[in-house]
Enzyme design. Structure first.
Site, PDB file in Angstrom:
ATOM      1  N   ASN A 153      67.968  76.288  82.575  1.00  0.00           N
ATOM      2  CA  ASN A 153      68.616  75.150  81.928  1.00  0.00           C
ATOM      3  C   ASN A 153      68.454  73.866  82.727  1.00  0.00           C
ATOM      4  OD1 ASN A 153      69.454  77.048  80.090  1.00  0.00           O
ATOM      5  ND2 ASN A 153      71.612  76.970  80.638  1.00  0.00           N
ATOM      6  N   ARG A 180      61.891  76.380  65.236  1.00  0.00           N
ATOM      7  CA  ARG A 180      61.372  77.258  66.291  1.00  0.00           C
ATOM      8  C   ARG A 180      61.271  78.661  65.705  1.00  0.00           C
ATOM      9  NH1 ARG A 180      62.115  74.172  70.955  1.00  0.00           N
ATOM     10  NH2 ARG A 180      63.969  72.835  70.968  1.00  0.00           N
ATOM     11  N   ARG A 216      60.686  70.381  70.851  1.00  0.00           N
ATOM     12  CA  ARG A 216      60.310  70.287  72.248  1.00  0.00           C
ATOM     13  C   ARG A 216      60.137  71.657  72.895  1.00  0.00           C
ATOM     14  NH1 ARG A 216      62.000  65.232  74.909  1.00  0.00           N
ATOM     15  NH2 ARG A 216      63.891  65.634  73.743  1.00  0.00           N
ATOM     16  N   HIS A 259      65.257  69.399  61.488  1.00  0.00           N
ATOM     17  CA  HIS A 259      66.057  70.359  62.241  1.00  0.00           C
ATOM     18  C   HIS A 259      66.821  71.303  61.311  1.00  0.00           C
ATOM     19  CE1 HIS A 259      69.369  71.384  65.249  1.00  0.00           C
ATOM     20  NE2 HIS A 259      68.273  71.645  65.924  1.00  0.00           N
ATOM     21  N   TYR A 267      71.672  84.296  70.515  1.00  0.00           N
ATOM     22  CA  TYR A 267      72.325  83.056  70.109  1.00  0.00           C
ATOM     23  C   TYR A 267      73.337  83.379  69.016  1.00  0.00           C
ATOM     24  CZ  TYR A 267      68.798  80.017  72.372  1.00  0.00           C
ATOM     25  OH  TYR A 267      68.001  79.371  73.274  1.00  0.00           O
ATOM     26  N   ARG A 311      80.311  73.144  72.840  1.00  0.00           N
ATOM     27  CA  ARG A 311      79.650  73.980  73.842  1.00  0.00           C
ATOM     28  C   ARG A 311      79.284  73.197  75.092  1.00  0.00           C
ATOM     29  NH1 ARG A 311      73.942  75.894  72.289  1.00  0.00           N
ATOM     30  NH2 ARG A 311      73.369  73.961  73.344  1.00  0.00           N
ATOM     31  N   HIS A 347      75.982  78.749  69.407  1.00  0.00           N
ATOM     32  CA  HIS A 347      75.053  77.811  68.764  1.00  0.00           C
ATOM     33  C   HIS A 347      75.458  77.483  67.333  1.00  0.00           C
ATOM     34  CE1 HIS A 347      70.929  76.598  67.225  1.00  0.00           C
ATOM     35  NE2 HIS A 347      70.966  75.949  68.366  1.00  0.00           N
TER      36      HIS A 347
END
Length: 802
Positions: A50, A384, A414, A444, A477, A573, A601
């Site tokens: 991270n 993703r 990214r 997204h 997640y 979060r 998430h």
């Protein structure tokens, strides 16, 4: 009393420091002795992963602003340079704590349990001998020593690569000069080299290389060997408006990222000044950007130890369960395609990963669509996905089966750009319509649309989720997804997918909140509505679960709602700009954060709305980038059984006394712990148990909640004492007024052409069993509105349907 100046920097926390505070909570899980050793090590590895990304993205962005001469302050009042300095100062002690945890706690604890990471000089001569043979045969041929001297330029050092800095002298020369040589640690070799005896004993590859340098650099006197690691900026961008081809632009970005500015240099604590000076001068970094590290510099490769089969050193394993409504039938066979779509038609399905299996829910939905001869079209938005994605394969299968297939693949996701580029090429080879992205926006949304021909016409099936179509991350997640046959949701998604391949985005949607066109305005409206309810003495509450709360305008609206008396719980979060507990501003706001074995998430939005609650879930956080610069989708959740599941998630989270942290007004967090006589409540453990209970019960909602010790005060249906949520001017009479007959012919009941609005819309209203309200109108968005007077109900029916 005048409103305080809510745009003043004193009301806002710094974004970068707030993210570092989250990384500190991640690190705290590694330090927490209540966790088993391998679970603690997993969090040390995550902390490295991270913070690497944090330096690449956020610190890299700050350096870009500094280099461009930008001095404009952030909402908290800090300039880019002030933020950069504060970040480096805050991060430094976190790395020290990570190393101390490994060296003083975890390394000895694992050794006691039979898992040893050894220094090379701790090995016996007999143990070193086969390792030297292994080095000579398998590692040595892959190494390339790169000297830096008048005959050799300084070598390129790639991002996140581990290296050895070697100072040496040639004993055949008399000048006594030392030469700097860089040796890259091969990334295609295991970092942890297991001793041949197979006893869970390891040495680090960099230590093995150092111990055998005489084979790589013969006839030299080795003066010093020190480890180092370089982190480069990932904020490399190009102007999309002038790019002729988005794929070429992304490939250029990937290439330039390799050579981007260095933003951090980590070196061994005892690296000599000469080596440090060479690196800082040649890499262009300041002393402030140098982090001296004891022990292993990089812990990410320690994930391999976490995967060892040692249940005595880890948390009990968890395998995602089938969803009870989509599980195999009593005879063991799985639902066929018709049965799966019939189940969704019967009522919306809420899937909750990693509690429910991704493969047997969302992925199965797309696989069924691909093979179903009645399906006409399949559309999906991919942000993703896995490198071996079965979701992508199902889209390819759908095209092979003659269906119209359209896929939005976001090339600007990214660190997933290369993977997404490869999938784009495979999809296009199959003749599938692929959109690469949208100029100026990132896509997204986590959405899919299936168009199916049925006996009564064409029907739309939709998936709106919070997580990526990624089978691997879905195991770790926490994400939500709604499978629905709601016509309005389907039509809204059709508009969104038309935007991906067409020229414009419609700004009219029936149910979905879509960024960047309607979402910000709708959320602002919802928050202001709660404030109005509170001022009027009606029920008002906001509970929101998001990954980040950064948008200053949303923060300002929440402050105003708090000042109006709205009770606000924010489960955030990581990044949170809002400062809770400020006198006269945010006393009614509590900020929580949960860090557990699974990465939180999911996004959930609850607005009490005067007693007529509204629930939402979807892909967007309350970040400026989500609301203004991305295509996002959030769906209302109207089914009471689904709301019940969301309520349990929120209320279990707010009752958590094991993984929950509470933030103070300065941005510091304190972990909630149970009292001596209080049972431990771990949100994720409770949700695993609720999922198992649902599987054991059989067909039905995805969770069976055990609410012991968990207060339940969030609403899933309108309450009888709720004030009307309508803002259309229909004012209820005082309690006790008699309800008039429906058949009256006064102006309020008539539609202007001699008929009654109640007769015209007989299926859209009813008389509720309530002591307060005599009339209920079913609204076009699937909700209900309650009225004390016939006139108010009639006006609402006209507004909704005429």
């Amino acid at each position: 009393m005048p409103e305080p100046p809510l745009s003043d920097p004193t009301y806002y926390l710094n974004r970068e420091l707030s993210e570092l505070a989250f990384q500190e909570r991640v690190l705290a899980e590694g330090l927490d002795e209540r966790n088993p050793p391998l679970e603690r090590l997993r969090f040390l590895a995550y902390f490295t992963k991270n913070t690497d990304e944090f330096f690449m993205k956020r610190v890299g962005g700050l350096k870009q602003q500094m280099d461009a001469g930008i001095t404009e302050p952030a909402p908290d009042g800090r300039t880019p340079r002030e933020q950069w300095e504060a970040v480096l100062e805050t991060a430094r002690p976190l790395f020290r704590r990570q190393t101390e945890c490994w060296e003083e706690a975890l390394k000895p604890a694992l050794a006691d349990a039979g898992i040893e990471v050894l220094e090379h000089d701790e090995l016996t001569a007999a143990e070193r001998k086969p390792l030297r043979r292994y080095f000579e045969g398998s590692i040595l041929p892959t190494l390339t020593p790169l000297a830096f001297d008048p005959a050799h330029p300084f070598p390129f050092i790639s991002n996140l690569s581990m290296s050895l800095a070697v100072l040496s002298r040639d004993h055949t020369r008399d000048d006594g000069d030392v030469t700097f040589t860089r040796i890259k640690i091969p990334q295609n070799q295991p970092r942890l080299i297991e001793l041949p005896d197979g006893s869970d004993r390891y040495v680090l590859i960099e230590d093995l290389i150092e111990a055998n340098l005489d084979l790589l650099l013969p006839n030299l006197d080795i003066v010093d060997v020190s480890k180092f690691k370089v982190t480069r900026n990932a904020e490399v961008r190009r102007n999309e408006e002038v790019a002729e081809d988005l794929i070429d632009m992304i490939e250029e970005v990937l290439e330039q990222r390799r050579f981007a500015t260095v933003v951090r240099l980590e070196v061994a604590a005892d690296m000599p000044d000469h080596s440090v000076d060479v690196l800082t001068e040649q890499l262009g970094v300041s002393d402030r950007e140098v982090f001296r590290r004891d022990g292993p510099i990089d812990f990410e490769d320690f994930f391999s130890l976490v995967e060892l089969d040692r249940p005595d050193l880890n948390l009990p394993s968890w395998s995602p369960r089938p969803h009870p409504r989509l599980a195999a039938k009593s005879d063991g066979s799985r639902l066929d395609r018709d049965e799966l779509f019939a189940e969704i038609r019967e009522g919306d399905v809420l899937v909750h990963h990693p509690y429910h299996s991704f493969e047997r829910t969302t992925q199965r939905f797309l696989e069924a669509a691909a093979a179903d001869p009645d399906v006409l079209a399949v559309k999906a938005a991919i942000y993703r996905t896995a490198s071996d994605s079965k979701v992508i394969q199902s889209l390819i299968d759908a095209a092979d089966n003659g269906k119209q297939v359209a896929v939005m693949v976001e090339l600007k996701a990214r660190f997933d750009e290369q993977n997404n580029l490869e999938w784009v090429r495979k999809l296009e080879e199959k003749g599938i319509h692929v959109a690469y992205g949208t100029v100026g926006l990132k896509t997204h949304t986590k959405t899919a649309l299936v168009v199916r021909q049925e006996a009564d016409g064409v029907r739309l099936y939709s998936h709106v989720g919070t997580g990526n179509y990624h089978s691997e991350t879905a195991k770790g997640y926490v994400d939500l997804g709604v499978l629905t046959a709601d016509e309005d949701v389907g039509q809204d998604l059709a508009k969104v997918f038309n935007f991906f391949t067409g020229p414009t985005l419609d700004d009219r949607f029936r149910k979905l909140l879509i960024a960047p066109v309607t979402m910000r305005d709708r959320f602002t409206e919802f928050i202001r509505r709660e404030a109005d309810h509170a001022r009027a003495g009606r029920r008002a509450r906001i509970v929101v679960k998001v990954n980040g709360l950064e948008d200053p305008a949303i923060v300002e609206e929440l402050y105003r709602a708090s000042m109006a008396g709205v009770d606000i719980d924010l489960v955030v979060r990581d990044i949170c700009r809002l400062r809770p507990g400020l006198a006269g501003v945010s006393e009614n706001v509590t900020v929580h954060s949960v860090v557990g074995r699974f990465l939180e998430h999911s996004r959930i939005f609850y607005f009490e709305n005067g007693g007529d609650p509204e629930w939402y879930t979807g892909s967007a956080d309350w970040m400026t980038r989500n609301l203004d610069n991305r295509v996002e989708a959030v769906t209302p959740v109207e089914d009471v059984s689904l709301r019940e599941q969301l309520r349990f998630v929120l209320e279990a989270t707010l009752a958590d006394n094991r993984r929950r942290w509470v933030m103070d007004g300065e941005g510091s967090y304190e972990q909630v712990t149970p009292d001596a006589d209080e049972p431990v409540r771990d949100t994720q453990e409770l949700l695993m148990a609720a999922t198992d209970a649902a599987v054991e019960r059989g067909h039905g909602p995805g969770m069976v909640a055990d609410r012991e010790g968990i207060e339940s005060d969030l609403l899933i249906e309108p309450v009888a004492d709720a004030a009307p949520a309508s803002t259309d001017g229909a004012t209820p009479d005082e309690p006790g007024d008699p309800a008039p007959d429906v058949g009256g012919d006064d102006d309020a009941a008539g539609d202007g052409v001699g008929g009654s609005v109640f007769e015209t819309h007989a299926e859209r209203w009813y008389r509720p069993a309530s002591e307060t309200y005599d009339w209920a109108v079913r609204t076009a968005d699937g909700g209900r509105r309650y009225f004390k007077t016939r006139e108010g109900a009639a006006a609402r029916l006209r507004r909704e349907y005429e």
